[in-house]
Enzyme design. Structure first.
Site, PDB file in Angstrom:
ATOM      1  N   TYR A  53      65.049  18.245   6.044  1.00 24.68           N
ATOM      2  CA  TYR A  53      65.690  18.925   4.922  1.00 24.68           C
ATOM      3  C   TYR A  53      64.774  18.955   3.707  1.00 24.68           C
ATOM      4  O   TYR A  53      63.937  18.086   3.534  1.00 24.68           O
ATOM      5  CB  TYR A  53      67.005  18.233   4.543  1.00 24.68           C
ATOM      6  CG  TYR A  53      68.104  18.365   5.562  1.00 24.68           C
ATOM      7  CD1 TYR A  53      68.065  19.319   6.574  1.00 24.68           C
ATOM      8  CD2 TYR A  53      69.204  17.512   5.530  1.00 24.68           C
ATOM      9  CE1 TYR A  53      69.093  19.420   7.510  1.00 24.68           C
ATOM     10  CE2 TYR A  53      70.230  17.607   6.464  1.00 24.68           C
ATOM     11  CZ  TYR A  53      70.165  18.553   7.448  1.00 24.68           C
ATOM     12  OH  TYR A  53      71.173  18.644   8.370  1.00 24.68           O
ATOM     13  N   GLY A 236      81.430  27.133   8.504  1.00 20.81           N
ATOM     14  CA  GLY A 236      80.593  28.182   9.078  1.00 20.81           C
ATOM     15  C   GLY A 236      79.535  28.699   8.124  1.00 20.81           C
ATOM     16  O   GLY A 236      79.422  29.906   7.910  1.00 20.81           O
ATOM     17  N   PHE A 237      78.751  27.761   7.541  1.00 29.92           N
ATOM     18  CA  PHE A 237      77.682  28.170   6.622  1.00 29.92           C
ATOM     19  C   PHE A 237      78.249  28.913   5.413  1.00 29.92           C
ATOM     20  O   PHE A 237      77.606  29.789   4.846  1.00 29.92           O
ATOM     21  CB  PHE A 237      76.670  29.047   7.363  1.00 29.92           C
ATOM     22  CG  PHE A 237      75.248  28.561   7.251  1.00 29.92           C
ATOM     23  CD1 PHE A 237      74.909  27.261   7.559  1.00 29.92           C
ATOM     24  CD2 PHE A 237      74.241  29.409   6.843  1.00 29.92           C
ATOM     25  CE1 PHE A 237      73.600  26.822   7.459  1.00 29.92           C
ATOM     26  CE2 PHE A 237      72.927  28.984   6.737  1.00 29.92           C
ATOM     27  CZ  PHE A 237      72.606  27.676   7.048  1.00 29.92           C
TER      28      PHE A 237
END
Length: 344
Positions: A53, A236-237
């Site tokens: 990340y 979902g993003f």
């Protein structure tokens, strides 16, 4: 805040886990620290990150998420108040700037753990996870396996042996997998039992109204074997906020990172529209219904939420106070039958 125990451990974790993949790209260090402070104020003690990340990463910003968490730990002095999880990146994702070779050899795992400890400014990691399998299999937008990865050599026993050594050194406490399938989970369990090696506590896989593939195989395996799901992408993003139904704005995550195509197909739009109508007909926002649905599943140990603003974070946390009626669940199942798992 509701709490539970990380399976096969004495670690008490909040049912909400703060995801941090935006720290270092979409969020500044100051914003990251504000999110961490607010999460703790609301009772969240479980923080999830990864060496790769922030999302949309590159060689220049690689590791900045862990570094931002590390600077917060140093500044706040609250390491003993959090359960900290991170992950080692695997191959096949075009991220050779992380390590060469990008594999799960003893050398690679040891180097990854040491770098995470340094970046996080901590002496130990509560939960260390394999971000995705070393072998090529059905993950990230693939529904099934068409052929086997014949190049991969089964090294699960060796990986667990390395983890055993790191646990004995006190550098990691518990282990988990991510983006795995039933075969992979059972192989880890078999090798653990056969050789008396550390046992995986968790699996971190996607689970949402748009992706319930976890229920096919994995849910039974993990419930019977006492492995907890850390459900990622429960919205979902961001798609299950409903905002994408109005169009794609430049600052939206899927506009910024167009390679994440899991949620942008026609059936995702159709299903999301139906879920939004159902939520609003019952006096709920789509965000509330989507998160409440994930939270109610018996196989979910903790739901990973992420946000780019404190307002979004507050809304997401508040949604966990919602309980869905049997009537709403029945209507959700009808939509799932009509448009099953549009975002594998």
């Amino acid at each position: 805040m509701e709490f539970t125990y990380l399976p096969n451990s004495e670690l008490k974790v909040s049912k909400i886990c703060l995801g941090t993949m935006t720290f270092g790209n979409q969020n500044t260090e100051t914003e990251a620290h504000s999110q961490l402070d607010y999460a703790l104020e609301r009772g969240i003690n479980f923080i999830d990150t990864a060496e790769m990340y922030p999302i949309g990463g590159n060689a220049e910003i690689f590791g900045s998420t862990e570094r931002y968490i590390g600077s917060w730990i140093k500044k706040s002095g609250k390491r003993d108040q959090i359960v900290l999880a991170t992950k080692i990146a695997g191959p096949n994702r075009g991220m050779e700037y992380i390590r060469k070779p990008l594999d799960f050899s003893k050398k690679s795992i040891t180097e990854a753990v040491e770098l995470s400890l340094k970046n996080l400014q901590t002496e130990y990691i509560d939960l260390y996870q394999i971000h995705w399998p070393e072998r090529v299999m059905n993950m990230f937008q693939k529904r099934g396996v068409q052929e086997l990865d014949t190049k991969w050599q089964d090294n699960i026993s060796e990986v667990l042996t390395v983890f055993e050594g790191l646990i004995k050194e006190g550098k990691i406490k518990n282990i988990g997998v991510s983006n795995e399938n039933p075969w992979g989970v059972m192989r880890f369990l078999m090798e653990s039992e056969k050789h008396g090696l550390p046992r995986i506590s968790t699996i971190q896989n996607p689970f949402s109204l748009l992706n319930r593939l976890y229920e096919v195989g994995l849910s039974e395996v993990t419930m019977r074997e006492n492995i907890g799901l850390l459900a990622y992408s429960p919205l979902g993003f961001g798609f299950l906020s409903g905002k994408y139904l109005k169009g794609m704005e430049p600052n939206y995550r899927m506009a910024m990172f167009p390679n994440f195509k899991r949620y942008t197909n026609e059936n995702c739009y159709k299903a999301t529209k139906l879920y939004k109508e159902l939520a609003e007909a019952n006096g709920l926002s789509l965000t509330q219904m989507a998160l409440a649905f994930v939270n109610r599943q018996k196989f979910v140990t903790s739901t990973i939420i992420g946000a780019t603003t404190l307002e979004q974070l507050k809304e997401n946390i508040d949604a966990f106070n919602v309980e869905l009626t049997s009537e709403i669940i029945s209507e959700i199942e009808k939509i799932q039958e009509l448009i099953p798992n549009p975002a594998p």
